[in-house]
Design a protein around this motif. Structure first.
Motif, PDB file in Angstrom:
ATOM      1  N   GLY A   1      -6.606  -3.051   8.891  1.00 58.16           N
ATOM      2  CA  GLY A   1      -6.744  -3.610   7.552  1.00 58.16           C
ATOM      3  C   GLY A   1      -7.990  -3.220   6.804  1.00 58.16           C
ATOM      4  O   GLY A   1      -8.419  -3.927   5.888  1.00 58.16           O
ATOM      5  N   LEU A   2      -8.582  -2.077   7.152  1.00 58.08           N
ATOM      6  CA  LEU A   2      -9.756  -1.586   6.439  1.00 58.08           C
ATOM      7  C   LEU A   2      -9.551  -0.117   6.046  1.00 58.08           C
ATOM      8  O   LEU A   2      -8.873   0.626   6.763  1.00 58.08           O
ATOM      9  N   PRO A   3     -10.130   0.311   4.938  1.00 62.21           N
ATOM     10  CA  PRO A   3      -9.989   1.722   4.536  1.00 62.21           C
ATOM     11  C   PRO A   3     -10.810   2.638   5.434  1.00 62.21           C
ATOM     12  O   PRO A   3     -11.884   2.271   5.906  1.00 62.21           O
ATOM     13  N   ILE A   4     -10.275   3.829   5.650  1.00 60.69           N
ATOM     14  CA  ILE A   4     -11.000   4.871   6.372  1.00 60.69           C
ATOM     15  C   ILE A   4     -11.242   6.022   5.404  1.00 60.69           C
ATOM     16  O   ILE A   4     -10.326   6.470   4.719  1.00 60.69           O
TER      17      ILE A   4
ATOM     18  N   GLY B   1      -7.089  11.981  -2.337  1.00 63.36           N
ATOM     19  CA  GLY B   1      -6.392  11.662  -1.092  1.00 63.36           C
ATOM     20  C   GLY B   1      -7.318  11.524   0.092  1.00 63.36           C
ATOM     21  O   GLY B   1      -6.948  11.860   1.225  1.00 63.36           O
ATOM     22  N   ALA B   2      -8.522  11.014  -0.154  1.00 63.12           N
ATOM     23  CA  ALA B   2      -9.541  10.957   0.895  1.00 63.12           C
ATOM     24  C   ALA B   2      -9.578   9.623   1.630  1.00 63.12           C
ATOM     25  O   ALA B   2     -10.464   9.421   2.462  1.00 63.12           O
ATOM     26  N   MET B   3      -8.635   8.716   1.326  1.00 61.93           N
ATOM     27  CA  MET B   3      -8.676   7.391   1.947  1.00 61.93           C
ATOM     28  C   MET B   3      -7.314   7.024   2.530  1.00 61.93           C
ATOM     29  O   MET B   3      -6.275   7.338   1.957  1.00 61.93           O
ATOM     30  N   THR B   4      -7.357   6.334   3.669  1.00 61.45           N
ATOM     31  CA  THR B   4      -6.154   5.774   4.278  1.00 61.45           C
ATOM     32  C   THR B   4      -6.470   4.359   4.740  1.00 61.45           C
ATOM     33  O   THR B   4      -7.634   4.016   4.953  1.00 61.45           O
ATOM     34  N   MET B   5      -5.429   3.555   4.895  1.00 63.90           N
ATOM     35  CA  MET B   5      -5.627   2.208   5.410  1.00 63.90           C
ATOM     36  C   MET B   5      -5.368   2.212   6.914  1.00 63.90           C
ATOM     37  O   MET B   5      -4.365   2.734   7.392  1.00 63.90           O
TER      38      MET B   5
END
Length: 284
Positions: free
Chosen positions: A167-170, A159-163
C-alpha cells in the motif's frame, strides 16, 4: 405544394450563399490577422521531454518553449526532467547561459504499510487519495500518512511509480525525472524531492507527538531528538515533532551516518532507491 418546394430551395440557396460568403470573409480575416510564430519556439519545444509535467512553472512544454524564447528573464534550465543536457541545448538555442540542474528524485515520506499503520475506518469510496482525504482525512489513524490509493502513480507522466502490495508507492530511480508532479497531487504532502545521492531519509510525515504518532504507526518518528543530538554536523532539525534532514549538508560532510542506529522506531533510514519505504535496513 410546388410553391412550398420552390420556396424551400430558395431559402437553401440563400443560406448556402451566405455560408460561402462568411467562410471566405473568415478565411481572409484569419490570413490578415494571423500572428507569425517564431520558428525557434517549435525548435526548442522539440528538444523538451514532452512530459507536460509543469515542473518548469509553465503550463506544458510549448508554454515554456515560448517563454524561454521570447522572454529574456526566463532561464533555460527550468526543465527538471531534461536535466543538464536539455538545459544546455535550450541555452545554446536561445543564447542564454544554463546553470547546472541539480538531479533529484521523488521520495515517499511514509513507511506506514498495511501491517504497520493502524486503520481508523474502512474506506470504500472512489479510489483516489484526494477523494479519500475529504472523508475524515482518510482511513488511517495517522492523518499525515500515505493513503495508498495511487493518485500519484496515475499522475506520473513518466511511468516512474507503482503501488506495492503493502500500500505504498515505489519510485523507479531509472524512470523518475524529479518533475515533482506526484508531489503536487498528493493531498497529504507525503512525497517530496530529494537530491540524487542523499545518504539518509526520514520515512515519516507525522507531526503528532510521540505517543500519539507511535500508537497510529509503529514506524513513525516520535520526535525523540536522538538523531538530532547524534548528528555532529547539524544536518538534522526538528520541525513540529518531525525530524528533517538537510540532504546537502549530510552529503557534503557525513560519510558515516551514525544517526541511523539511534532512531528507536527506524523512521530514519538509508536512502535506498527503488524499494518500499521502511525496507532500507533489510536491503543494505
Amino acid at each position: 405544394m410546388h410553391g412550398v418546394v420552390q420556396h424551400s430551395l430558395i431559402i437553401l440557396a440563400v443560406l448556402t450563399s451566405l455560408g460561402v460568403i462568411f467562410g471566405l470573409v473568415l478565411a481572409y480575416a484569419n490570413k490578415k490577422m494571423a500572428i507569425e510564430v517564431n520558428p525557434l519556439i517549435h525548435i526548442v519545444e522539440d528538444v523538451l521531454p514532452k512530459g507536460q509535467c509543469g515542473a518548469c512553472g509553465f503550463a506544458g512544454c510549448m508554454a515554456y518553449a515560448e517563454a524561454v524564447v521570447t522572454n529574456p528573464d526566463v532561464p533555460p534550465n527550468l526543465c527538471t526532467p531534461g536535466k543538464d543536457p536539455v538545459a544546455k541545448l535550450v541555452g545554446d538555442l536561445t543564447g542564454k547561459a544554463a546553470a547546472a540542474v541539480e538531479p533529484r528524485i521523488a521520495q515517499v515520506k511514509c513507511a506506514g504499510t498495511h501491517t504497520k499503520a493502524v486503520k481508523a475506518n474502512e474506506y470504500h469510496g472512489v479510489q483516489d487519495c484526494v477523494a479519500a482525504n475529504l472523508l475524515f482525512g482518510g482511513p488511517k489513524s495517522c492523518k499525515f500518512g500515505c493513503l495508498g490509493l495511487g493518485t500519484c502513480v496515475k499522475a506520473c507522466p513518466f511511468g516512474a511509480m507503482t503501488m506495492s502490495e503493502d500500500g505504498l508507492p515505489i519510485i523507479d530511480p531509472d524512470k523518475c525525472t524529479g518533475c515533482a508532479k506526484c508531489e503536487t497531487v498528493c493531498p497529504k504532502k507525503v512525497i517530496a524531492m530529494m537530491p540524487i545521492g542523499a545518504h539518509v531519509r526520514v520515512n515519516c510525515n507525522s507531526h503528532d507527538k510521540g505517543a500519539v504518532a507511535k500508537k497510529a504507526c509503529s514506524v513513525s518518528c516520535i520526535g525523540c531528538t536522538l538523531c538530532v543530538k547524534e548528528c555532529q554536523y547539524g544536518a538534522i532539525k526538528m520541525d513540529n515533532n518531525l525530524a528533517v534532514v538537510d540532504a546537502k549538508v549530510c552529503m557534503e560532510k557525513c560519510d558515516n551516518p551514525t544517526c541511523l542506529a539511534k532512531c528507536p522506531t527506524k523512521a530514519i533510514r538509508q536512502a535506498v532507491l527503488g524499494i518500499v519505504p521502511g525496507n532500507e535496513e533489510t536491503v543494505a
